[in-house]
Enzyme design. Structure first.
Site, PDB file in Angstrom:
ATOM      1  N   CYS A 197      26.200  -1.020 -59.645  1.00 56.27           N
ATOM      2  CA  CYS A 197      25.645  -2.334 -59.265  1.00 56.27           C
ATOM      3  C   CYS A 197      24.135  -2.179 -59.208  1.00 56.27           C
ATOM      4  CB  CYS A 197      26.198  -2.778 -57.919  1.00 56.27           C
ATOM      5  SG  CYS A 197      28.002  -2.621 -57.759  1.00 56.27           S
ATOM      6  N   PRO A 256      17.980  -4.620 -59.039  1.00 57.05           N
ATOM      7  CA  PRO A 256      17.015  -4.778 -60.127  1.00 57.05           C
ATOM      8  C   PRO A 256      16.581  -3.484 -60.815  1.00 57.05           C
ATOM      9  CG  PRO A 256      15.898  -4.900 -58.034  1.00 57.05           C
ATOM     10  CD  PRO A 256      17.354  -4.795 -57.701  1.00 57.05           C
ATOM     11  N   LYS A 286      17.458   1.998 -57.770  1.00 64.02           N
ATOM     12  CA  LYS A 286      18.243   3.225 -57.673  1.00 64.02           C
ATOM     13  C   LYS A 286      18.435   3.871 -59.042  1.00 64.02           C
ATOM     14  CE  LYS A 286      20.500   2.264 -53.303  1.00 64.02           C
ATOM     15  NZ  LYS A 286      19.715   1.032 -53.029  1.00 64.02           N
ATOM     16  N   CYS A 331      23.110  -2.278 -47.730  1.00 65.74           N
ATOM     17  CA  CYS A 331      21.925  -2.566 -46.913  1.00 65.74           C
ATOM     18  C   CYS A 331      22.357  -3.452 -45.744  1.00 65.74           C
ATOM     19  CB  CYS A 331      20.815  -3.212 -47.741  1.00 65.74           C
ATOM     20  SG  CYS A 331      21.271  -4.763 -48.552  1.00 65.74           S
TER      21      CYS A 331
END
Length: 475
Positions: free
Chosen positions: A114, A117, A120, A235
């Protein structure tokens, strides 16, 4: 104002002292941090504090006008909140157990599931060794476009960007040594930065999120090799999406927790329920936004397999089949194979080209390797991906280094005049020797070839360049 239900639950979960620290942290100004691209700049900034768990991360003393910094658009750094950079440390510690710690030792495959933007994914690519191929995936089409842009600007050729759902990967039969799943969540960790996250929060949304997260992991689980590593992150603060979900993964899907080495001065908080190792970043205790991570290793002892090989037998020239490598040989350093896809010519690193040939039949690939250009009649119009690639041969094109004002104009996709003695044809334009893209010099004017969808939309022009002290590598 925090939601009443959130406050009541989180205070009970954390206890009075830790929750008080969280409240104080959420009332403070969010820190600004960046992570440098080690393939394009010296991995060091002077005069600013380093992020302790990421060797390429730095806290800035303020917020520069990032939009108007050509170095950002050239891919020299990525603006990323510090807590999320912990993925670099987690991957670094997991590579030895997967046999991937040595450059070129084996052809490992890693999936960022996932990814938009792209924070990671670019962090992963920074710490993965040569010989590891990164798949960077985003299910939402509009977000996949942003992911593609950031991956291209980062410039590393050993990356494939896809726009698929986890179930598509399962059907494709691909397998990975490591999967990073920063799953969609209720966003509690973004309360300080995003007022919209507070407005959208509800107990019902938390309920939907933890169920969706389990569905995502269940769909992708068959793609993780036995002995492979899952890095699960959110998060958010609640235990339903965090500790309870990773306990479910371990028990139901079959995995063991991996304990990472951390330092006390990092002020990382451990589990708030249960005793399995996990890593919480809580504003007020840790210098960053709210973040949760757990690392699990899939049970079983299955020797790693290399990339899927295809038969070398081909029937004529097929879409996606290798073409003559004349452009790749002229424009790129390294061993590449050219492949055409709907008019776009790509240069695919030869070591994973057989896998790419299969993947493009099974998944929606939006970027791979290096985009060389689009065919227009008999001409190949060079792509921004080529200009921004770390494999670019600078000597292949005439180069014009722009002033700061002209660099911003170029990034707005405005007309930028080139020196009178500039050769006609395609010209690489740069700022302080860092490539930004191409123009086509036709003599009396130059056509700006910067991607329309990337252009700076603001008409503001700062008086001078950003003060962000990136130091370009001389190549």
């Amino acid at each position: 104002m925090l939601p009443v239900d959130f406050t009541a639950y989180t205070r009970q979960l954390m206890g009075a002292e830790l929750y008080s620290q969280l409240e104080q942290g959420l009332a403070e100004e969010a820190p600004v941090s960046v992570r440098l691209n080690p393939f394009k700049v010296s991995p060091h900034l002077d005069g600013v504090e380093a992020v302790p768990w990421c060797s390429m991360g730095y806290y800035l003393n303020g917020r520069p006008a990032f939009t108007f910094d050509p170095f950002l658009h050239a891919g020299l750094y990525y603006v990323q909140e510090a807590s999320s950079m912990f993925v670099c440390e987690a991957v670094r510690q997991c590579l030895p157990m997967l046999g991937l710690e040595q450059e070129g030792a084996s052809h490992g495959q890693v999936l960022d599931l996932c990814a938009a933007p792209g924070g990671k994914s670019t962090a992963l690519r920074s710490v993965l060794p040569y010989g590891a191929l990164l798949f960077s995936n985003e299910p939402v089409k509009t977000r996949a476009s942003v992911l593609k842009e950031n991956i291209i600007k980062f410039g590393h050729p050993d990356t494939i960007v896809t726009n698929n759902f986890p179930r598509d990967y399962q059907r494709a039969g691909l397998s990975f040594d490591m999967i990073v799943a920063d799953v969609p969540c209720s966003g509690e960790g973004m309360f300080r930065k995003d007022a919209g996250a507070i407005a959208e929060w509800s107990p019902g949304n938390v309920e939907k999120c933890w169920q969706l997260q389990r569905s995502i992991i269940e769909d992708i689980w068959p793609c993780l090799r036995a002995g492979g590593v899952l890095i699960y992150s959110t998060c958010t603060f609640n235990a339903h999406e965090d500790e309870e979900n990773v306990a479910w993964i371990a028990t139901t899907l079959g995995a063991d927790f991996v304990e990472l080495k951390t330092r006390p001065e990092w002020n990382i908080t451990g589990p708030l329920t249960g005793s399995s190792p996990c890593y919480r970043f809580i504003p007020g205790r840790t210098r960053g936004e709210g973040f949760f991570m757990a690392v699990l290793r899939k049970r079983g002892d299955n020797p790693r397999r290399g990339p899927v090989a295809l038969s070398s037998k081909r029937k004529g020239r097929q879409q996606g089949a290798p073409s003559r490598n004349e452009h790749a040989a002229l424009w790129l350093d390294g061993d590449f194979v050219e492949a055409e896809d709907r008019g776009c010519l790509r240069a695919i690193p030869a070591w994973w080209q057989p896998l790419y040939s299969r993947v493009r039949e099974l998944l929606h690939v939006v970027h791979a390797g290096v985009g060389l250009g689009m065919m227009k009649g008999r001409d190949l119009i060079p792509d921004a991906s080529l200009a921004l690639s770390t494999a670019l041969k600078r000597s292949a094109f005439p180069q014009v280094d722009l002033t700061y004002a002209d660099a911003v104009r170029f990034l707005r996709k405005e007309a930028v005049a080139l020196p009178a003695d500039t050769p006609r044809g395609f010209v690489l334009v740069s700022y302080r020797q860092q490539p930004l893209g191409f123009e086509k010099n036709i003599g009396n004017r130059a056509n700006n070839l910067y991607p329309q969808e990337w252009k700076i939309k603001s008409t503001h022009l700062p008086d001078s360049a950003s003060s962000l002290p990136c130091r370009p590598i001389t190549r």
